[in-house]
Motif scaffolding. Structure first.
Motif: not given
Length: 200
Positions: A41-45, A55-64
């Motif tokens: 949920s945290f990653e999705r939100e 914002i030009g970032w994303k969370v993938v497998d726990g890393l930004i």
């Protein structure tokens, strides 16, 4: 309430890239402590928040990581999936390193991204042609049927650009983030194409 106030003050006053380090530590903590629903949920939100706020970032497998335009993201995902499914693990890892260089905080590393992206394409070309020691420029000259003309020349020119601006960089001539993104996207697309054509 005192602890909450202190944490908020520390967070508001730290450097911007440290906020991302904190987010990664929170995600890591959630993952290590079996808070699976909270983790997802945290990653999705977070990803939704990043997109909604430009914002030009994303969370993938726990890393930004760096998030490029939608078309760029699609190309990279497709290329990595194709490379992994076809056993081109080194090429896939090099592409992953290129994204990592674009994601470096506080400053991206365009030179590193270009080097790794071109290495990824070179790995694919070497494997498909069996020309294991040749560089990409030589492979393109020796195996002209890899790509239809004049696209083959575009790849040779891109390889020349990467050599000048990624490996043998000159003082005062660091490539821009946009140039790095272009080369990473190009290498991913061409590598994806070569693997798919080789299967036909």
């Amino acid at each position: 309430s005192n602890v909450d106030k202190e944490v908020n003050e520390l967070l508001y006053n730290c450097k911007w890239y440290k906020v991302y380090d904190i987010i990664e530590r929170i995600i890591n903590h959630l993952g290590e402590n079996s808070y699976r629903d909270t983790y997802e949920s945290f990653e999705r939100e977070l990803n939704e928040y990043f997109i909604e706020n430009g914002i030009g970032w994303k969370v993938v497998d726990g890393l930004i990581e760096y998030r490029g335009p939608e078309s760029f993201e699609s190309i990279i995902k497709s290329a990595q999936a194709t490379e992994q499914a076809s056993g081109h693990i080194t090429a896939s890892n090099e592409l992953h390193q290129a994204i990592g260089d674009l994601s470096s905080r506080p400053s991206p590393d365009p030179t590193g991204a270009i080097q790794h992206a071109m290495a990824s394409l070179e790995c694919v070309a070497r494997e498909l042609t069996g020309d294991q020691k040749a560089n990409l420029g030589d492979i393109m000259k020796r195996h002209g049927s890899l790509l239809p003309a004049p696209l083959d020349q575009a790849v040779v020119k891109a390889w020349g650009y990467a050599s000048e601006n990624g490996r043998h960089i000159r003082e005062g001539r660091e490539p821009s983030l946009s140039e790095a993104e272009l080369i990473v996207g190009l290498c991913a697309s061409v590598g994806n194409y070569l693997i798919k054509v080789a299967k036909q």
